[in-house]
Design a protein around this motif. Structure first.
Motif, mmCIF file in Angstrom:
data_model
loop_
_atom_site.group_PDB
_atom_site.id
_atom_site.type_symbol
_atom_site.label_atom_id
_atom_site.label_comp_id
_atom_site.label_asym_id
_atom_site.label_seq_id
_atom_site.Cartn_x
_atom_site.Cartn_y
_atom_site.Cartn_z
ATOM 1 N N GLU A 174 -3.953 4.877 -6.613
ATOM 2 C CA GLU A 174 -4.867 5.351 -5.562
ATOM 3 C C GLU A 174 -5.118 6.845 -5.713
ATOM 4 O O GLU A 174 -4.258 7.575 -6.207
ATOM 5 N N ASP B 57 0.836 -1.198 0.000
ATOM 6 C CA ASP B 57 0.000 0.000 0.000
ATOM 7 C C ASP B 57 0.877 1.255 0.000
ATOM 8 O O ASP B 57 2.015 1.217 0.464
ATOM 9 N N ASP B 58 0.319 2.338 -0.520
ATOM 10 C CA ASP B 58 0.972 3.661 -0.429
ATOM 11 C C ASP B 58 2.398 3.664 -0.958
ATOM 12 O O ASP B 58 3.276 4.337 -0.400
#
Ligand code: C2E
Ligand code: MG
Ligand code: MG
Length: 683
Positions: free
Chosen positions: A637, A580-581
């Motif tokens: 995202e 993630d991220d």
């Protein structure tokens, strides 16, 4: 320090001293008591035997008297009739009227004893060491009593050349006609007996004395040892000043003093910025010298009677100073800063000759929490409960607000921080109840394929529907849970709920897509995390390919081997794993090399900011290429614009998760989305 901790420490500090003194006193009293009882009984026993033997002789004389054989009476004697009237007397009568039937160790006797008028003592009277007085103070109760007057040394004993000492005693024997034959007993205490008794008595006293001294020495030694121990516990070995414990105890005592009740105080957390760099450039030893000097300088700047300082951790110090106003605190900090900069250049010229700039680069940052005067209804009132650790944490929180800068500075714990603090407390107070009552709600944010705009996945995102606080977004409570460890319970909750919901949809024939669940970095410290996830998903009976595990980028800096092992296990069990991220924090390119991940989630930050869009696009397109080479799918995202979607489509990005397609939504709404075959948003 918390009250309990403080109490425990004080207890520990005092416990041994108090208990050893109490034990000592009890032992001493018991010993003296037991020895006295033994001695008393022993003496009484000896006297009893002697008097008994003598009574037998006198009984024989009384018999002779009754038989008219007066020549068989060789003691002074007299005879009393039934009324107590003397009817016959021989020799010198020095019998007193004090006496009666003796009740000794072995019950009452069949004779009476009377005190001699001339000499009332058995062994020594005055100047003697041991006095056995058979008749004092009151013989009327028929008892023979033994009194030990005082203890002394053998030298004091004055036997006056007599080997045997007469015991002045008259013994009365009832005659068959009711009269009483009373004769002066010839009881002697033999010198050898006396000496044995005195030696015994002296030995007992010497023993007691030695015992007393040994015990006392032990107690004193114990006290000294404990003092040293508590110094070790409270003194910092680097600065030789207070350590954290010493600071807490000292500050607590200062704040709780009645005289300080109306004073306004400041708790300061001072950090030496770049202390680590300094130690790395030079050595730990040089660093310690610096700490010592800083500690000394701080100490010179405080009033030791009403203020205190302590060394908390390698680069931080705690201070409790009087703070009439915030301005006065700032002034004192500035003054300290100027003196500290002097210390730098003055104290280390020799070692630092080659690195003069290092000192100049030292700066100090302070966070301050103010403790207001404790005045109730205009009266100063002793502070009772001071939560120093909490106040200090507030100072740390205040200091964190200036952390981004490397310059010296000071920040106060203010309203806003106080609000955060209160919010944290409130969240922590409600967290368990919220979990038990299922106040946490799962929202789903769909992920779409850019070319076909097809729903290809979703991310489960938590929301808190709180009866007390209303709708709370995760940014307001997830960091708190990450700090206090409750996040692991939240992660479990989310995985269970998502697995249950997915299984339900599958059973209902809904066209499900994989849903990713965030698993906190803290959770990855658990070696059986993969098994835990497996069990939770299996408990709901959901096929594993419907769950994806999202790991935040920063987690990859923890125990690498453990993370690799967990990722491999998860993949083995059939779960997808995503990073993630990606790109939000420190570069985790290296992690990509070692970890066989399925999905790379490009952080929303790639699409934000004012950077030249060509440069932005170059970075994003290279990141996607890299992921492809590593056989990873990509999710972009935070995509909000059509242009971004088109660009990502061109770069071959696999999925888009962003407001452009959909915001996170409740399960019912997401269910509707799943039921749409193609959800085309852009014409
Ligand atoms: P995340 O895992 O990176 O989740 C993506 C966040 O970006 C979500 O914020 C989402 O609403 C937001 N987002 C998605 N698209 C857009 C967009 O186009 N524009 C903007 N401005 N934002 C977008 P959210 O739901 O507030 O979650 C924030 C963070 O809280 C998450 O970041 C995640 O780190 C954490 N979090 C949320 N739910 C959970 C959970 O169940 N467990 C754990 N451990 N952390 C969670
Ligand atoms: Mg996420
Ligand atoms: Mg994210």
């Amino acid at each position: 320090m918390s009250k309990t901790k403080e109490k425990q420490f004080k207890k520990l500090k005092n416990a041994h001293t108090i208990s050893s003194i109490v034990i000592f006193i009890i032992q001493f009293i018991l010993l003296v008591g037991i020895l006295n009882v033994v001695l008393t009984f022993f003496t009484l026993f000896l006297i009893d035997i002697k008097v008994d033997n003598e009574s037998k002789l006198i009984r024989q004389m009384a018999q002779n008297y009754e038989n008219g054989n007066k020549s068989g009476i060789n003691y002074d004697f007299f005879v009393l009739d039934k009324n107590g009237k003397k009817i016959e007397e021989s020799g010198v009568n020095t019998c007193s009227d004090k006496g009666g039937v003796p009740g000794t160790l072995f019950g009452k006797k069949d004779y009476t004893v009377f005190e001699d008028k001339d000499n009332k003592t058995l062994f020594f009277d005055d100047g003697g060491i041991v006095t056995f007085n058979l008749f004092a103070p009151d013989f009327s109760n028929d008892d023979i009593s033994v009194y030990v007057s005082s203890a002394g040394e053998l030298d004091d004993i004055n036997v006056e050349g007599n080997a045997d000492i007469d015991v002045p005693l008259w013994i009365g024997i009832k005659l068959s006609n009711g009269n009483t034959f009373v004769a002066k007993a010839h009881i002697t205490a033999r010198l050898v007996e006396l000496i044995v008794f005195i030696i015994m008595f002296a030995a007992v006293n010497v023993f007691l004395f030695v015992f007393l001294i040994i015990r006392l020495v032990r107690i004193i030694r114990g006290v000294i040892r404990r003092k040293k121990l508590s110094e070790l516990f409270l003194i910092d070995e680097v600065t030789k000043g207070n350590n954290w414990m010493g600071f807490l105890l000292g500050a607590d005592a200062i704040l709780k003093k009645r005289n300080n009740a109306e004073k306004r105080y400041a708790i300061m957390h001072i950090v030496i910025v770049k202390y680590r760099n300094y130690c790395m450039c030079h050595s730990l030893e040089e660093g310690k010298k610096i700490l010592h000097r800083i500690s000394d300088t701080i100490d010179q700047n405080i009033d030791k009677k009403t203020e205190i300082s302590g060394h908390v951790s390698s680069s931080s110090f705690a201070l409790l100073i009087e703070a009439p106003t915030d301005e006065s605190v700032r002034e004192r900090f500035d003054k300290l800063l100027s003196q500290l900069s002097d210390v730098d250049s003055r104290g280390n010229t020799q070692q630092m000759a080659g690195h003069p700039d290092v000192f100049k680069s030292f700066s100090f940052q302070a966070g301050v929490h103010i403790i207001e005067p404790n005045v109730v209804d205009g009266h100063k009132t002793k502070r009772k409960n001071v939560d120093l650790e909490k106040h200090y944490n507030n100072a740390v929180t205040a200091k964190a607000t200036i952390e981004s800068s490397a310059d010296s500075g000071i920040a106060f714990f203010d309203e806003k921080l106080m609000k955060n603090e209160k919010w944290t407390e409130a969240v922590e107070e409600h967290q368990q109840k919220a979990l038990d009552n299922e106040e946490f709600v799962v929202y789903y944010q769909p992920k779409y394929s850019p070319e076909k705009c097809e729903l290809v996945g979703a991310e489960a995102l938590i929301r808190w529907q709180s009866p007390e606080f209303g709708f709370v977004p995760p940014g307001r409570f997830i960091p708190i849970f990450e700090n206090n460890g409750f996040i692991t319970a939240i992660d479990h909750y989310m995985i269970c709920h998502v697995a249950k919901q997915q299984k339900k949809w599958l059973d209902e024939g809904v066209k499900c897509v994989p849903v990713s669940v965030n698993v906190s970095r803290a959770h990855f410290a658990e070696s059986d995390l993969a098994e835990q996830i497996l069990n939770m998903v299996d408990a709901e009976g959901l096929p594993h390919n419907y769950i994806e595990i999202e790991l935040t980028e920063s987690a990859f800096f923890d125990d690498k081997d453990m993370i690799i092992e967990t990722i491999n296990k998860l993949k083995e069990y059939g779960f997808s794993v995503s990073m993630d991220d990606f790109g939000s924090g420190y570069s985790s390119l290296n992690s990509l090399k070692d970890m066989d991940l399925d999905v790379l989630k490009l952080d929303a930050e790639f699409f934000r900011g004012d950077a030249d869009s060509n440069r932005k696009e170059a970075v994003v397109s290279e990141a996607i290429k890299l992921a492809k080479r590593l056989k990873m799918r990509t999710v972009a995202e935070g995509v909000e614009d059509k242009d971004e979607v088109e660009f990502l489509e061109k770069q071959g990005c696999d999925m888009i998760q962003g407001y452009y397609f959909a915001k996170p939504m409740p399960a019912e709404e997401y269910e509707e989305r799943m039921n749409e075959v193609y959800h085309v948003l852009h014409e």
